[in-house]
Enzyme design. Structure first.
Site, mmCIF file in Angstrom:
data_model
loop_
_atom_site.group_PDB
_atom_site.id
_atom_site.type_symbol
_atom_site.label_atom_id
_atom_site.label_comp_id
_atom_site.label_asym_id
_atom_site.label_seq_id
_atom_site.Cartn_x
_atom_site.Cartn_y
_atom_site.Cartn_z
ATOM 1 C CB CYS A 102 1.009 -60.778 4.605
ATOM 2 S SG CYS A 102 0.304 -60.601 2.962
ATOM 3 N N GLY A 154 -5.007 -61.155 -1.306
ATOM 4 C CA GLY A 154 -6.366 -61.365 -0.817
ATOM 5 C C GLY A 154 -6.620 -62.757 -0.278
ATOM 6 C CD GLU A 155 -8.580 -66.413 3.060
ATOM 7 O OE1 GLU A 155 -7.411 -66.553 3.454
ATOM 8 O OE2 GLU A 155 -9.234 -67.350 2.557
ATOM 9 C CB SER A 206 -3.772 -70.545 -0.972
ATOM 10 O OG SER A 206 -3.007 -70.292 0.192
ATOM 11 C CB CYS A 256 -0.914 -62.409 7.913
ATOM 12 S SG CYS A 256 -2.315 -63.503 7.663
ATOM 13 C CB SER A 272 -1.618 -69.848 4.813
ATOM 14 O OG SER A 272 -1.490 -69.711 3.426
ATOM 15 C CG LEU A 273 -0.534 -74.715 10.225
ATOM 16 C CD1 LEU A 273 -2.005 -74.701 10.586
ATOM 17 C CD2 LEU A 273 0.051 -76.110 10.428
ATOM 18 C CG HIS A 274 2.119 -69.366 7.695
ATOM 19 N ND1 HIS A 274 2.527 -70.141 6.625
ATOM 20 C CD2 HIS A 274 1.337 -68.387 7.170
ATOM 21 C CE1 HIS A 274 2.017 -69.637 5.503
ATOM 22 N NE2 HIS A 274 1.289 -68.594 5.803
ATOM 23 C CB CYS A 317 1.176 -61.668 -2.544
ATOM 24 S SG CYS A 317 0.892 -61.900 -0.808
ATOM 25 C CG ASN A 372 10.758 -62.691 -0.926
ATOM 26 O OD1 ASN A 372 11.964 -62.483 -0.856
ATOM 27 N ND2 ASN A 372 10.053 -62.385 -1.998
ATOM 28 C CD GLU A 374 2.031 -57.585 -6.445
ATOM 29 O OE1 GLU A 374 2.543 -56.594 -5.951
ATOM 30 O OE2 GLU A 374 2.312 -58.751 -6.100
ATOM 31 C CB CYS A 389 0.403 -67.014 -8.513
ATOM 32 S SG CYS A 389 0.178 -66.457 -6.835
ATOM 33 C CB CYS A 397 -5.788 -59.238 2.562
ATOM 34 S SG CYS A 397 -6.307 -60.776 3.321
HETATM 35 N N1 SAH Z 1 -4.709 -65.255 1.653
HETATM 36 C C1 SAH Z 1 -4.374 -66.551 1.222
HETATM 37 C C2 SAH Z 1 -3.790 -66.588 -0.161
HETATM 38 C C3 SAH Z 1 -2.830 -65.491 -0.512
HETATM 39 S S1 SAH Z 1 -1.324 -65.368 0.385
HETATM 40 C C4 SAH Z 1 -3.444 -67.222 2.199
HETATM 41 O O1 SAH Z 1 -2.931 -66.562 3.100
HETATM 42 O O2 SAH Z 1 -3.268 -68.431 2.072
HETATM 43 C C5 SAH Z 1 -0.359 -66.618 -0.415
HETATM 44 C C6 SAH Z 1 0.841 -67.086 0.382
HETATM 45 O O3 SAH Z 1 1.897 -66.094 0.377
HETATM 46 C C7 SAH Z 1 0.518 -67.380 1.840
HETATM 47 O O4 SAH Z 1 0.884 -68.687 2.178
HETATM 48 C C8 SAH Z 1 1.339 -66.346 2.559
HETATM 49 O O5 SAH Z 1 1.703 -66.806 3.797
HETATM 50 C C9 SAH Z 1 2.523 -66.125 1.627
HETATM 51 N N2 SAH Z 1 3.280 -64.903 1.927
HETATM 52 C C10 SAH Z 1 2.834 -63.735 2.423
HETATM 53 N N3 SAH Z 1 3.862 -62.889 2.634
HETATM 54 C C11 SAH Z 1 4.993 -63.535 2.286
HETATM 55 C C12 SAH Z 1 6.391 -63.199 2.284
HETATM 56 N N4 SAH Z 1 6.830 -62.005 2.672
HETATM 57 N N5 SAH Z 1 7.285 -64.140 1.855
HETATM 58 C C13 SAH Z 1 6.845 -65.352 1.422
HETATM 59 N N6 SAH Z 1 5.562 -65.718 1.392
HETATM 60 C C14 SAH Z 1 4.633 -64.827 1.833
HETATM 61 FE FE1 SF4 Z 2 -4.297 -61.931 3.594
HETATM 62 FE FE2 SF4 Z 2 -3.014 -64.210 2.917
HETATM 63 FE FE3 SF4 Z 2 -1.653 -61.886 3.298
HETATM 64 FE FE4 SF4 Z 2 -2.744 -63.149 5.388
HETATM 65 S S1 SF4 Z 2 -1.113 -63.936 4.042
HETATM 66 S S2 SF4 Z 2 -2.865 -60.937 4.988
HETATM 67 S S3 SF4 Z 2 -4.614 -63.958 4.498
HETATM 68 S S4 SF4 Z 2 -3.142 -62.303 1.721
#
Ligand code: SAH
Ligand code: SF4
Length: 360
Positions: free
Chosen positions: A127, A170-171, A202, A124, A225-227, A344, A301, A88, A113, A120
């Site tokens: 995700c 992806g990372e 990111s 997480c 991406s701290l969270h 994503c 989301n 995507e 983006c 990946c």
């Molecule tokens: N892997 C890298 C880059 C891709 S993810 C990373 O994690 O930074 C890009 C962003 O989308 C991250 O900050 C991730 O936390 C966020 N993301 C993943 N799932 C999501 C969701 N369901 N709603 C909103 N943001 C989300």
């Molecule tokens: Fe991979 Fe980023 Fe999704 Fe975590 S948030 S699984 S690092 S794509």
């Protein structure tokens, strides 16, 4: 032998394969400025070079499979790769057009983006991309093609400003070599000419790779991406935290070279009753003390079957206010494309379901 994509090559690399060297500049111009769709269009190249290119290099490694437009202007693309995997890419318009006397007098700035892997490895728990597991790294050409195809599809002129964020699937730091090469090719003034200062990588926080990237002094921007603000919660959300804890990430960020006018972005995905109360905001302020940062709060989301929930607006606004009141720059990410499965992995998941339904 399978042909590789010409988009995977820097000018220097192509110059070693194609002679005389000035032809490479012409090829770059055809591909990145004139958006050629075939080698045959490259009329100022001798036929023998065009045939050689055709025999050795794929011009476009992606095919558009599906496109969804949102009412806010963002467009989500699903591309299919040569081996059948899908990825995507999202186009986000940055500024609204101004209309004066019925005429559009200002154009939109665009952010694309992009994805760096199919699936990946990081896993997480919130995700959707993680759910499909890891399939493979994208090649440099597949990374470049996402931006090129979107520019073509939207007739975005070559000199219009485009920002790139590696925030799709992806990372990126887990595919460092191809990503770094893509960053360099994106920034080539004879090609797309997207300065490295307009490219953001990111990461989920691979500290060692952050250090490695920093030492390359590319000038790219970094987003973390701290969270979560403590290791216990972060380990639950992001298992990578067991290998690279919060302290190691902060240390890597402190060592990362950042342009004096820029900041490191910290992304904080806000999830209801998980990390949305003010105690977390307080810890975040302490954690980021002394670093030039901008925090970006992202509404979680939800998707079908996700165990986390979207936070209330009130909690997100209160969180932001706390940060701002304590001197930390903080924005809230607009929920662009919410009606088009924005986060994503979500368009992909939807298309898979639709295909299953079609086949049943
Ligand atoms: N892997 C890298 C880059 C891709 S993810 C990373 O994690 O930074 C890009 C962003 O989308 C991250 O900050 C991730 O936390 C966020 N993301 C993943 N799932 C999501 C969701 N369901 N709603 C909103 N943001 C989300
Ligand atoms: Fe991979 Fe980023 Fe999704 Fe975590 S948030 S699984 S690092 S794509």
């Amino acid at each position: 032998m399978e042909r590789s994509s010409i988009l995977s090559y820097t000018k220097e690399e192509l110059s070693k394969k194609i002679e005389p060297a000035f032809r490479v500049k012409q090829i770059y111009n055809w591909i990145y400025c004139q958006y050629a769709n075939s080698y045959d269009e490259m009329k100022n190249l001798p036929k023998i070079i065009r045939t050689d290119l055709e025999n050795n290099y794929v011009l476009n490694p992606l095919k558009l499979l599906k496109k969804e437009s949102s009412s806010d202007g963002s467009i989500k693309y699903l591309f299919i790769l040569n081996d059948g995997y899908t990825i995507e890419t999202v186009l986000l318009p940055m500024k609204k057009e101004l209309i004066k006397n019925g005429e559009i007098i200002r154009h939109t700035r665009y952010t694309v983006c992009i994805s760096s892997q199919v699936g990946c490895k990081i896993g997480c728990s919130f995700c959707l991309t993680a759910k499909e597991g890891f399939k493979r790294n994208l090649t440099t050409g597949e990374i470049i093609a996402q931006v090129l195809e979107i520019k073509k599809d939207n007739s975005i002129a070559k000199n219009r400003r485009v920002n790139i964020v590696f925030m799709g699937m992806g990372e990126p730091l887990d595919n460092l070599e191809s990503v770094v090469k893509a960053v360099k090719i994106f920034s080539d003034p004879d090609g797309l000419g997207i300065s490295t200062r307009r490219q953001t990588i990111s990461t989920s926080g691979l500290s060692k790779q952050i250090e490695k990237l920093g030492k390359m002094e590319l000038g790219v921007l970094l987003a973390i991406s701290l969270h979560a603000v403590d290791d216990e919660l972060r380990e639950k959300l992001m298992p990578i935290n067991k290998a690279y804890n919060i302290k190691s990430i902060i240390n890597a960020v402190k060592a990362f070279p950042i342009d004096a006018r820029k900041r490191v972005m910290f992304e904080y995905l806000v999830m209801k009753n998980i990390n949305d109360d003010i105690k977390n905001a307080k810890k975040l302020v302490k954690l980021l003390h002394g670093i030039k940062v901008k925090v970006n709060l992202i509404y979680f989301n939800p998707y079908n079957g996700s165990k986390f929930k979207r936070p209330s607006c009130d909690s997100v606004i209160a969180f932001q206010k706390y940060l701002l009141d304590h001197g930390v720059l903080c924005t809230i990410r607009e929920s662009k494309g919410l009606d088009i499965s924005a986060a994503c992995g979500q368009l992909k998941e939807k298309t898979k379901k639709e295909l299953e339904n079609d086949n049943s």
